[in-house]
Design a protein around this motif. Sequence first.
Motif, PDB file in Angstrom:
ATOM      1  N   ARG A  42       0.834  -1.212   0.000  1.00  0.00           N
ATOM      2  CA  ARG A  42       0.000   0.000   0.000  1.00  0.00           C
ATOM      3  C   ARG A  42       0.865   1.257   0.000  1.00  0.00           C
ATOM      4  O   ARG A  42       0.553   2.221  -0.694  1.00  0.00           O
ATOM      5  CB  ARG A  42      -0.941   0.010   1.207  1.00  0.00           C
ATOM      6  CG  ARG A  42      -2.112  -0.944   1.041  1.00  0.00           C
ATOM      7  CD  ARG A  42      -3.077  -0.907   2.212  1.00  0.00           C
ATOM      8  NE  ARG A  42      -3.494   0.424   2.562  1.00  0.00           N
ATOM      9  CZ  ARG A  42      -3.725   0.844   3.811  1.00  0.00           C
ATOM     10  NH1 ARG A  42      -3.603   0.028   4.829  1.00  0.00           N
ATOM     11  NH2 ARG A  42      -4.100   2.081   4.044  1.00  0.00           N
ATOM     12  N   THR A  46       0.733   4.208  -3.089  1.00  0.00           N
ATOM     13  CA  THR A  46      -0.053   5.377  -2.684  1.00  0.00           C
ATOM     14  C   THR A  46       0.663   6.660  -3.087  1.00  0.00           C
ATOM     15  O   THR A  46       1.744   6.960  -2.569  1.00  0.00           O
ATOM     16  CB  THR A  46      -0.292   5.365  -1.156  1.00  0.00           C
ATOM     17  OG1 THR A  46      -0.988   4.157  -0.827  1.00  0.00           O
ATOM     18  CG2 THR A  46      -1.109   6.555  -0.709  1.00  0.00           C
ATOM     19  N   LYS A  51      -1.538  10.238   2.901  1.00  0.00           N
ATOM     20  CA  LYS A  51      -1.938   8.843   3.096  1.00  0.00           C
ATOM     21  C   LYS A  51      -0.724   7.944   3.309  1.00  0.00           C
ATOM     22  O   LYS A  51      -0.773   7.001   4.094  1.00  0.00           O
ATOM     23  CB  LYS A  51      -2.783   8.358   1.920  1.00  0.00           C
ATOM     24  CG  LYS A  51      -4.155   8.999   1.900  1.00  0.00           C
ATOM     25  CD  LYS A  51      -5.034   8.453   0.816  1.00  0.00           C
ATOM     26  CE  LYS A  51      -6.376   9.172   0.884  1.00  0.00           C
ATOM     27  NZ  LYS A  51      -7.215   8.883  -0.245  1.00  0.00           N
TER      28      LYS A  51
END
Length: 147
Positions: A42, A46, A51
Amino acid sequence: MGRYLPAQLGEIRRALEVPSARLAAERRTAADLKKLRLLVQRFGATPEASKRIEIDADLHLGIAAATRNPLFELLVGDLRQVLQDQALTLSKIEGRAQQADAEHQRIIEAIEAGDGAAAAAAMEAHLDSVAALSEDGASARKSRRAR
């Protein structure tokens, strides 16, 4: 970097996160590895800095949780709150996301291999990169103020 000097942040991170990585490699479960691999994926996928900062915090907390010592998780969690200013500053440096992604990959690979010494060394290298960038940024800010 907020209320704390980069050297102060680096010192406490080394005291907590290097042994945390070592213990995570020695004590992690299959569930821990699955979570850590997902977080690394992730992070790399990203594009938004805000984030990525959250995922980075979750990754470091996941490593602490894999130690099976709840005090590591508690202390690293508290530290991550303090690190928000530093993380935001570093996230703006060109190429840092890719560099951090590679560093995280090496940490998780060592944890997955069950190699405590390699996990500790990989975390140390990660923190060395953060320290170098933090010191460069602090020097640049001092230089601009002096002008």
